[in-house]
Design a protein around this motif. Structure first.
Motif, PDB file in Angstrom:
ATOM      1  N   CYS A  65      49.314  10.337 -50.277  1.00  9.71           N
ATOM      2  CA  CYS A  65      50.728  10.490 -50.605  1.00  9.71           C
ATOM      3  C   CYS A  65      51.312  11.693 -49.860  1.00  9.71           C
ATOM      4  O   CYS A  65      50.584  12.598 -49.427  1.00  9.71           O
ATOM      5  CB  CYS A  65      50.945  10.666 -52.114  1.00  9.71           C
ATOM      6  SG  CYS A  65      50.357  12.260 -52.766  1.00  9.71           S
ATOM      7  N   PHE A  66      52.626  11.679 -49.703  1.00  8.73           N
ATOM      8  CA  PHE A  66      53.410  12.817 -49.225  1.00  8.73           C
ATOM      9  C   PHE A  66      54.574  12.995 -50.182  1.00  8.73           C
ATOM     10  O   PHE A  66      55.147  12.005 -50.663  1.00  8.73           O
ATOM     11  CB  PHE A  66      53.950  12.578 -47.815  1.00  8.73           C
ATOM     12  CG  PHE A  66      52.906  12.567 -46.737  1.00  8.73           C
ATOM     13  CD1 PHE A  66      52.519  13.752 -46.119  1.00  8.73           C
ATOM     14  CD2 PHE A  66      52.326  11.389 -46.328  1.00  8.73           C
ATOM     15  CE1 PHE A  66      51.563  13.751 -45.111  1.00  8.73           C
ATOM     16  CE2 PHE A  66      51.372  11.368 -45.321  1.00  8.73           C
ATOM     17  CZ  PHE A  66      50.983  12.556 -44.710  1.00  8.73           C
ATOM     18  N   GLY A  82      49.459  15.183 -49.339  1.00  7.65           N
ATOM     19  CA  GLY A  82      48.332  14.648 -50.089  1.00  7.65           C
ATOM     20  C   GLY A  82      47.565  13.613 -49.290  1.00  7.65           C
ATOM     21  O   GLY A  82      47.155  12.594 -49.846  1.00  7.65           O
ATOM     22  N   SER A  83      47.382  13.877 -47.998  1.00  5.56           N
ATOM     23  CA  SER A  83      46.619  12.943 -47.160  1.00  5.56           C
ATOM     24  C   SER A  83      45.198  13.464 -46.959  1.00  5.56           C
ATOM     25  O   SER A  83      44.977  14.668 -46.848  1.00  5.56           O
ATOM     26  CB  SER A  83      47.298  12.738 -45.805  1.00  5.56           C
ATOM     27  OG  SER A  83      47.284  13.910 -45.021  1.00  5.56           O
ATOM     28  N   GLY A  84      44.255  12.534 -46.928  1.00  5.30           N
ATOM     29  CA  GLY A  84      42.853  12.903 -46.785  1.00  5.30           C
ATOM     30  C   GLY A  84      42.398  12.967 -45.338  1.00  5.30           C
ATOM     31  O   GLY A  84      43.124  12.585 -44.410  1.00  5.30           O
ATOM     32  N   ASP A 118      44.038  14.012 -55.824  1.00 10.05           N
ATOM     33  CA  ASP A 118      44.028  15.473 -55.763  1.00 10.05           C
ATOM     34  C   ASP A 118      45.455  16.018 -55.803  1.00 10.05           C
ATOM     35  O   ASP A 118      45.753  16.972 -56.539  1.00 10.05           O
ATOM     36  CB  ASP A 118      43.314  15.921 -54.487  1.00 10.05           C
ATOM     37  CG  ASP A 118      43.364  17.419 -54.280  1.00 10.05           C
ATOM     38  OD1 ASP A 118      42.706  18.143 -55.040  1.00 10.05           O
ATOM     39  OD2 ASP A 118      44.069  17.861 -53.349  1.00 10.05           O
ATOM     40  N   ALA A 119      46.351  15.399 -55.019  1.00 12.46           N
ATOM     41  CA  ALA A 119      47.737  15.870 -54.970  1.00 12.46           C
ATOM     42  C   ALA A 119      48.441  15.677 -56.303  1.00 12.46           C
ATOM     43  O   ALA A 119      49.161  16.576 -56.772  1.00 12.46           O
ATOM     44  CB  ALA A 119      48.495  15.129 -53.866  1.00 12.46           C
ATOM     45  N   ILE A 364      56.074   9.261 -51.580  1.00 12.58           N
ATOM     46  CA  ILE A 364      55.618   8.023 -50.955  1.00 12.58           C
ATOM     47  C   ILE A 364      54.094   7.982 -50.996  1.00 12.58           C
ATOM     48  O   ILE A 364      53.424   9.009 -50.844  1.00 12.58           O
ATOM     49  CB  ILE A 364      56.189   7.890 -49.524  1.00 12.58           C
ATOM     50  CG1 ILE A 364      56.152   6.443 -49.044  1.00 12.58           C
ATOM     51  CG2 ILE A 364      55.528   8.863 -48.559  1.00 12.58           C
ATOM     52  CD1 ILE A 364      57.150   6.142 -47.946  1.00 12.58           C
ATOM     53  N   TYR A 365      53.533   6.772 -51.198  1.00 10.09           N
ATOM     54  CA  TYR A 365      52.139   6.630 -51.640  1.00 10.09           C
ATOM     55  C   TYR A 365      51.626   5.312 -51.080  1.00 10.09           C
ATOM     56  O   TYR A 365      52.261   4.270 -51.280  1.00 10.09           O
ATOM     57  CB  TYR A 365      52.165   6.668 -53.159  1.00 10.09           C
ATOM     58  CG  TYR A 365      50.913   6.408 -53.945  1.00 10.09           C
ATOM     59  CD1 TYR A 365      49.661   6.862 -53.536  1.00 10.09           C
ATOM     60  CD2 TYR A 365      51.002   5.745 -55.162  1.00 10.09           C
ATOM     61  CE1 TYR A 365      48.538   6.641 -54.320  1.00 10.09           C
ATOM     62  CE2 TYR A 365      49.890   5.527 -55.961  1.00 10.09           C
ATOM     63  CZ  TYR A 365      48.664   5.964 -55.534  1.00 10.09           C
ATOM     64  OH  TYR A 365      47.566   5.753 -56.311  1.00 10.09           O
TER      65      TYR A 365
END
Length: 525
Positions: A65-66, A82-84, A118-119, A364-365
């Motif tokens: 997500c961002f 929130g990107s891996g 995590d985010a 956004i996810y």
């Protein structure tokens, strides 16, 4: 004012709070959370996680997500990444040695570590009010009891089902088939995962049985992911990038998202009298298409993991846009710009929430392609994204696949500011289309003064590599004119993107719009 004799919908107006997203159940859950005293971040997280149950082909716990947001009483917009990352052992050289030119779509090589959980846990604690346990209860309920499959979801499911492999077919097909509209979809394994995260936080996902289940699904297929890769997953706090357009400021999430592409695209369009053109004519579509080719070519050259790219100042400089604008011939289409470095997809969910204190969240996810990599964990049924396909295998490129790197992402949340105030959180789902979608929505509003819902509904075009995709809302005469200019025009069967937006008026009124290309709605109270 819209024509009330024609099909369509009006904007939604309210004052206390509002959510706009692609599924009604998620919008309703967001309002419920606001009504319980939660803020916009609480509501956005609760709605976003639920969308993974309502639209599992689009997103889920195995994705990224961002987020853009402001705190109540502040006009500063913050960004959270929130990107891996790719597993530490990942190597582009290894893939090249196997004769590969791109990262395979449905193999473990495409799977980056999920960053969204995590985010969400961090944002809940740092910015929310109710706590992650309360926010996950609606998704737990619907994962256990089921949701009726919505029409657009059923359409996408039937197309993407062939991606599913192994255990994923057991978890996401009903009697071996994609569910049809109205059938109930249940995800009891995910309900259990959410219960554990609700009790024990992010560590319940990135360590222990859940992480072991995910690792087993990957390693059994030759994946090189490790327990350390999952344990070390960590969000990044950042500041948005932005630029002015017609007395407004567009703010986008910085790399490794592609949001800067929308800014570059609008910076190019500034050099043309877009407002003087027919909004649905060939001239505007042509100029936008040419600017898109140039902006996306620049994107493919420069946007990458923020630790591996240093050209954003050049990318966003007015001089760069001016030089690119000079390359556009108003009378002839250029040959296609460099091919995209990631496979085009249409699979993302977006949610925006504004609360009574005017905290605004743009979230956004996604799991990237339809059903991501098609790989799901055996016990819990968590689908894993194939974000690694956002990397390329070009030696020395900033976006070259590498251990511990984040790939270039297509998903981008956005916000508009006017007169120094936050005026509109918004997003336009749709994979590679998203920067074009952002630029077109902003232009519809500011160049043509369209109403918010009209600006969302309006027909779209997209210069996608060597073809110009055009929605059926454009008539044949315009399509022929674009063809005469040298475009390879193709009428798209699948709608281009799906927008959600909330305008924050100085009067205190909130105005929401939701794209009819999706199943969702805007709801307020």
């Amino acid at each position: 004012m819209r024509d009330f004799h024609a099909p369509g919908r009006s904007e939604v107006l309210s004052t206390e709070g509002m959510c706009a997203t692609s599924h009604p159940l998620a919008a309703k859950v967001a309002l419920d959370i606001l009504g319980r005293g939660g803020n916009a971040m609480d509501a956005a997280i609760a709605a976003g996680v639920l969308l993974g149950i309502c639209e599992p082909q689009m997103t889920g716990l195995g994705g990224d997500c961002f987020v853009l947001f402001n705190r109540a009483g502040e006009t500063t917009v913050r960004a959270l990444n929130g990107s891996g990352r790719a597993p530490a052992a990942a190597s582009a050289e290894d893939l090249r040695a196997r004769g590969l030119a791109t990262v395979p779509l449905d193999d473990p090589e495409a799977v980056t570590i999920p960053g969204a959980v995590d985010a969400f846990c961090h944002l809940s604690e740092a910015e929310g009010r109710l706590g992650i346990e309360a926010l996950l209860q609606p998704a737990i309920y619907y994962a256990e009891t089921g949701v009726p499959v919505a029409p657009r979801v059923a359409h996408d499911w039937s197309i993407g089902a062939e991606t599913l492999q192994g255990a994923a077919r057991d978890h996401y097909l009903i009697d071996g088939r994609a569910p049809t509209t109205g059938q109930m979809f249940r995800a009891p394994g995910q309900a259990e995962v959410l219960r554990r995260v609700a009790r024990n936080g992010r560590d319940a996902f990135y360590e222990g049985e859940i992480a072991d289940d995910l690792l087993a699904a990957l390693n059994s297929r030759g994946g090189i992911h490790s327990a350390t890769d999952f344990h070390d997953t960590k969000f990044i706090e950042a500041s948005p990038v932005g630029s002015d357009y017609r007395n407004a400021e567009l703010l986008e999430h910085p790399p490794n998202g592609q949001g800067a592409t929308a800014i570059l695209l609008l910076n190019i369009l500034k050099h043309f009298d877009i407002a003087g053109m027919d909004p649905w004519g060939a001239e505007r579509a042509h100029i936008e298409a040419e600017a898109t080719k140039l902006a996306y070519d620049a994107r493919n050259r420069f946007i990458a993991d923020p630790d591996h790219t240093s050209r954003m100042e050049h990318f966003l400089a007015p001089e760069t846009a001016a030089k690119l604008a000079e390359l556009i011939d108003p009378r002839r289409a250029m040959t296609a710009a460099a091919p995209l470095t990631e496979a085009v997809h249409k699979d993302t969910v977006y949610v925006t929430v504004v609360d009574r204190d005017r905290m605004a969240v743009s979230l956004i996810y996604s799991i990237f392609h339809s059903f991501g990599s098609g790989i799901a964990s055996e016990k819990f049924g968590i689908l894993l994204q194939n974000r690694g396909c956002g990397f390329n295998l070009e030696p020395g490129h900033p976006n070259e696949l590498g251990g511990g790197k984040r790939p270039m992402h297509t998903i981008i949340p956005a916000m508009l500011k006017q007169n120094g105030q936050i005026a509109m959180p918004f997003g336009v789902m749709g994979g590679a289309y998203q920067p074009t979608g952002h630029a077109r929505l902003v232009s519809n509003l500011l160049d043509f003064d369209l109403g918010l819902q009209h600006a969302v509904d309006a027909p779209r075009v997209f210069a996608d590599g060597s073809i110009l995709k055009i929605e059926p809302g454009y008539n044949r005469r315009i399509a022929q004119q674009l063809s005469d200019l040298g475009h390879n025009v193709v009428e798209t069967e699948t709608p281009l993107g799906g927008a959600q937006a909330i305008r924050i008026h100085q009067s205190g009124v909130l105005e929401g719009a939701s794209d009819p290309r999706k199943d969702g709605c805007a709801l307020g109270y």
